[in-house]
Scaffold this motif. Structure first.
Motif, PDB file in Angstrom:
ATOM      1  N   TRP A 165      53.063  63.145   8.114  1.00 40.24           N
ATOM      2  CA  TRP A 165      54.666  63.100   7.964  1.00 40.24           C
ATOM      3  C   TRP A 165      54.949  63.636   6.506  1.00 40.24           C
ATOM      4  CZ3 TRP A 165      51.397  58.985   9.759  1.00 40.24           C
ATOM      5  CH2 TRP A 165      51.498  58.654  11.112  1.00 40.24           C
ATOM      6  N   HIS A 183      59.793  57.924  10.313  1.00 38.00           N
ATOM      7  CA  HIS A 183      59.715  57.745  11.790  1.00 38.00           C
ATOM      8  C   HIS A 183      60.373  56.429  12.127  1.00 38.00           C
ATOM      9  CE1 HIS A 183      55.464  56.050  10.777  1.00 38.00           C
ATOM     10  NE2 HIS A 183      56.394  55.774   9.757  1.00 38.00           N
ATOM     11  N   SER A 185      58.850  54.081  13.216  1.00 40.15           N
ATOM     12  CA  SER A 185      58.190  52.692  13.254  1.00 40.15           C
ATOM     13  C   SER A 185      57.985  51.501  12.256  1.00 40.15           C
ATOM     14  CB  SER A 185      56.434  53.377  13.208  1.00 40.15           C
ATOM     15  OG  SER A 185      56.409  54.297  14.071  1.00 40.15           O
ATOM     16  N   GLN A 188      59.554  48.432  13.318  1.00 37.85           N
ATOM     17  CA  GLN A 188      58.538  47.582  13.972  1.00 37.85           C
ATOM     18  C   GLN A 188      58.161  46.272  13.150  1.00 37.85           C
ATOM     19  OE1 GLN A 188      54.672  48.849  15.344  1.00 37.85           O
ATOM     20  NE2 GLN A 188      55.566  50.896  16.260  1.00 37.85           N
ATOM     21  N   ARG A 213      62.149  64.203   7.661  1.00 37.41           N
ATOM     22  CA  ARG A 213      61.090  65.017   7.577  1.00 37.41           C
ATOM     23  C   ARG A 213      61.306  66.278   6.698  1.00 37.41           C
ATOM     24  NH1 ARG A 213      56.982  63.920  12.469  1.00 37.41           N
ATOM     25  NH2 ARG A 213      57.654  61.718  12.738  1.00 37.41           N
ATOM     26  N   GLN A 227      64.540  59.001  16.471  1.00 35.44           N
ATOM     27  CA  GLN A 227      63.783  58.817  17.377  1.00 35.44           C
ATOM     28  C   GLN A 227      64.355  57.353  17.926  1.00 35.44           C
ATOM     29  OE1 GLN A 227      60.109  57.862  14.826  1.00 35.44           O
ATOM     30  NE2 GLN A 227      59.314  60.190  15.432  1.00 35.44           N
ATOM     31  N   GLU A 229      62.325  53.816  18.822  1.00 35.77           N
ATOM     32  CA  GLU A 229      60.757  53.081  18.879  1.00 35.77           C
ATOM     33  C   GLU A 229      60.911  52.045  19.732  1.00 35.77           C
ATOM     34  OE1 GLU A 229      58.829  54.379  16.331  1.00 35.77           O
ATOM     35  OE2 GLU A 229      57.139  52.921  16.422  1.00 35.77           O
ATOM     36  N   PHE A 267      47.139  57.633  15.871  1.00 38.23           N
ATOM     37  CA  PHE A 267      47.839  57.167  14.937  1.00 38.23           C
ATOM     38  C   PHE A 267      47.428  56.067  14.335  1.00 38.23           C
ATOM     39  CE2 PHE A 267      50.412  59.090  18.524  1.00 38.23           C
ATOM     40  CZ  PHE A 267      51.290  59.939  17.671  1.00 38.23           C
ATOM     41  N   PHE A 269      48.385  53.244  13.368  1.00 37.34           N
ATOM     42  CA  PHE A 269      48.883  51.898  13.588  1.00 37.34           C
ATOM     43  C   PHE A 269      48.847  51.470  14.986  1.00 37.34           C
ATOM     44  CE2 PHE A 269      52.502  54.731  14.895  1.00 37.34           C
ATOM     45  CZ  PHE A 269      52.519  55.591  13.884  1.00 37.34           C
ATOM     46  N   THR A 270      48.141  52.475  16.027  1.00 36.90           N
ATOM     47  CA  THR A 270      47.624  52.185  17.174  1.00 36.90           C
ATOM     48  C   THR A 270      46.272  52.358  17.518  1.00 36.90           C
ATOM     49  OG1 THR A 270      48.741  53.974  17.886  1.00 36.90           O
ATOM     50  CG2 THR A 270      50.027  52.078  18.512  1.00 36.90           C
ATOM     51  N   GLY A 301      54.595  59.642  20.507  1.00 37.11           N
ATOM     52  CA  GLY A 301      53.315  58.846  20.645  1.00 37.11           C
ATOM     53  C   GLY A 301      53.296  57.498  20.835  1.00 37.11           C
ATOM     54  N   CYS A 302      52.233  56.803  21.208  1.00 36.68           N
ATOM     55  CA  CYS A 302      52.293  55.279  21.749  1.00 36.68           C
ATOM     56  C   CYS A 302      50.830  54.758  21.719  1.00 36.68           C
ATOM     57  CB  CYS A 302      52.799  55.216  23.148  1.00 36.68           C
ATOM     58  SG  CYS A 302      51.771  56.301  24.534  1.00 36.68           S
ATOM     59  N   GLY A 303      50.676  53.593  21.874  1.00 34.03           N
ATOM     60  CA  GLY A 303      49.361  52.911  21.769  1.00 34.03           C
ATOM     61  C   GLY A 303      49.449  51.562  21.670  1.00 34.03           C
ATOM     62  N   ALA A 324      53.184  49.743  21.204  1.00 31.42           N
ATOM     63  CA  ALA A 324      54.235  50.568  20.770  1.00 31.42           C
ATOM     64  C   ALA A 324      54.266  51.950  21.175  1.00 31.42           C
ATOM     65  CB  ALA A 324      54.052  50.495  19.116  1.00 31.42           C
ATOM     66  N   PHE A 325      55.546  52.558  21.028  1.00 28.94           N
ATOM     67  CA  PHE A 325      56.028  54.098  21.418  1.00 28.94           C
ATOM     68  C   PHE A 325      56.915  54.363  20.461  1.00 28.94           C
ATOM     69  CE2 PHE A 325      58.081  51.480  24.687  1.00 28.94           C
ATOM     70  CZ  PHE A 325      59.464  52.091  24.577  1.00 28.94           C
ATOM     71  N   GLY A 326      57.041  55.574  20.117  1.00 27.68           N
ATOM     72  CA  GLY A 326      58.153  56.182  19.403  1.00 27.68           C
ATOM     73  C   GLY A 326      58.338  57.751  19.903  1.00 27.68           C
TER      74      GLY A 326
HETATM   75  N1  DAH Z   1      55.832  57.009  14.550  1.00 28.56           N
HETATM   76  C1  DAH Z   1      55.069  58.139  15.202  1.00 28.56           C
HETATM   77  C2  DAH Z   1      55.652  59.276  14.811  1.00 28.56           C
HETATM   78  O1  DAH Z   1      56.626  59.567  14.239  1.00 28.56           O
HETATM   79  C3  DAH Z   1      55.407  58.214  16.952  1.00 28.56           C
HETATM   80  C4  DAH Z   1      54.519  56.631  17.224  1.00 28.56           C
HETATM   81  C5  DAH Z   1      53.363  56.917  17.756  1.00 28.56           C
HETATM   82  C6  DAH Z   1      55.293  55.692  17.230  1.00 28.56           C
HETATM   83  C7  DAH Z   1      52.618  55.624  17.882  1.00 28.56           C
HETATM   84  C8  DAH Z   1      54.672  54.534  17.776  1.00 28.56           C
HETATM   85  C9  DAH Z   1      53.187  54.720  18.178  1.00 28.56           C
HETATM   86  O2  DAH Z   1      55.255  53.292  18.010  1.00 28.56           O
HETATM   87  O3  DAH Z   1      52.563  53.387  18.523  1.00 28.56           O
HETATM   88  O4  DAH Z   1      54.998  60.444  14.759  1.00 28.56           O
END
Ligand code: DAH
Length: 357
Positions: A165, A183, A185, A188, A213, A227, A229, A267, A269-270, A301-303, A324-326
């Motif tokens: 980032w 992001h 995130s 969250q 960014r 984004q 989230e 990532f 955080f996941t 992304g997600c996880g 989570a995903f974003g």
């Molecule tokens: N925050 C990440 C980004 O901007 C995307 C992301 C990935 C969000 C994984 C999430 C996650 O909540 O679980 O690149």
């Protein structure tokens, strides 16, 4: 009795009154005035003829003539008032019709009121899809502390993953402690903290918003972008729930002919993490400039929530789990509307913007 010039005055007066009553317009009235009350009127001729009368008769004759003139002038004035107000009413009526024409013309002309921009409209549509799946919508700040944007998300200071980032720093407090969020995130973290404090777990929420960014804009990236989230914290949540949500969302938003796929990724955080891609809508998977010839476009992304993140906000990872995903809202708009170059979104070319009204 000798004949008087006024012998026929009564009949002559009646004739003048009839003439006045017959005036149909102000024009006729103006044209007729000399003949009924003015110099060419019979009344003026009679006035002159009074000189022929014996002096002792002149006074009475003068009074009679005066009375006749008064009646004719009164009738003339009344007729003028009636015709004037009729003309005014007619003019107003004509104006009212003109006004009507203007209103009709405005409705028919291309109406130039504004409309939501394509990104705002896309955000609303995405929110609707997730609301339909049982999510609530939440908001978060665009200016964040380093802790919310990075540390609480398991990204320690100077950790190599920060390179994912490129960050704009805000000149507040200690150097490099306040950032424009890179992001969504960090929202969250705000949501989990609030739920812990108020005892309102579980969470099923989406959080849309603007992010920043230090990137050079290109066909798929903007430096200021959007984004959405997603966060689920509940009991017994598995990766299958995450995959199901992503798949359901893709079909609902892009249609059944667009495939989604998850690819292993990292990532902080996941764990495990995945990248979420869909078929490129511009080439339908054939490969093109926009998807760099891969046939796939990365949406985000997600996880599964990393235990370190749950710990940072004080959630018991033995009782609760989640995912989570974003992903990019601008990217969704680009794919849904087949916009080859995302920079069109910020160029403000009305020929482009008008296509999405
Ligand atoms: N925050 C990440 C980004 O901007 C995307 C992301 C990935 C969000 C994984 C999430 C996650 O909540 O679980 O690149």
């Amino acid at each position: 009795m000798t004949a008087s010039p006024l012998d026929n005055l009564s009949a002559q007066t009646d004739e003048l009154l009839a003439t006045v009553a017959a005036f149909d317009s102000l024009e006729q009235l103006v044209e007729g005035e000399p003949f009924v009350t003015g110099k060419r009127s019979i009344l003026s001729a009679l006035q002159k003829s009074l000189g022929q009368l014996a002096p002792e008769d002149r006074k009475d004759a003068g009074a009679l003539l005066q009375e006749a003139r008064r009646r004719v002038e009164a009738a003339f004035d009344e007729r003028r008032a009636t015709l004037t107000s009729a003309a005014r009413a007619q003019a107003l009526e004509a104006d009212r019709l003109d006004l009507g024409d203007v209103v009709v013309a405005q409705v028919r002309a291309p109406y130039t009121a504004g409309h939501p921009g394509i990104v705002a409209a896309t955000q609303r549509q995405l929110e609707d899809v997730f609301i339909g799946m049982g999510f609530t919508v939440a908001d978060g700040p665009e200016v964040e502390s380093d802790w919310y944007n990075f540390e609480a998300l398991n990204i320690p200071p100077a950790h190599p993953s920060r390179g994912m980032w490129d960050t704009f720093y805000v000149d507040l407090g200690e150097p490099e402690t306040v950032v424009l969020r890179t992001h969504t995130s960090p929202t969250q973290i705000h949501l989990m903290e609030a739920a812990v404090q108020s005892g309102t777990l579980p969470i099923h929420s989406v959080m849309p918003g603007r992010c920043y960014r230090r990137d050079t804009p290109d066909a798929r990236h903007l430096a200021a972008f959007h984004q959405i989230e997603g966060l689920v914290v509940d009991r017994g949540i598995t990766f299958a729930d995450l995959a199901g949500v992503i798949d359901t969302f893709t079909r609902a938003y892009f249609g059944a002919d667009i495939q989604s796929r998850l690819r292993p990724a990292f990532f902080p955080f996941t764990e495990p993490s995945a990248e979420f891609e869909i078929t490129c809508t511009l080439c339908r998977g054939e490969g093109c400039r926009t998807c760099s010839q891969t046939g796939w476009i990365e949406l985000g992304g997600c996880g599964m929530l990393d235990p370190a993140v749950l710990e940072a906000v004080g959630i018991d990872g033995d009782e609760w789990s989640g995912f989570a995903f974003g992903f990019g809202i601008d990217r969704c708009a680009q794919m849904r509307h087949q916009i080859a170059d995302m920079r069109a979104l910020i160029e403000n070319d009305v020929r482009f913007l008008r296509q999405f009204s």
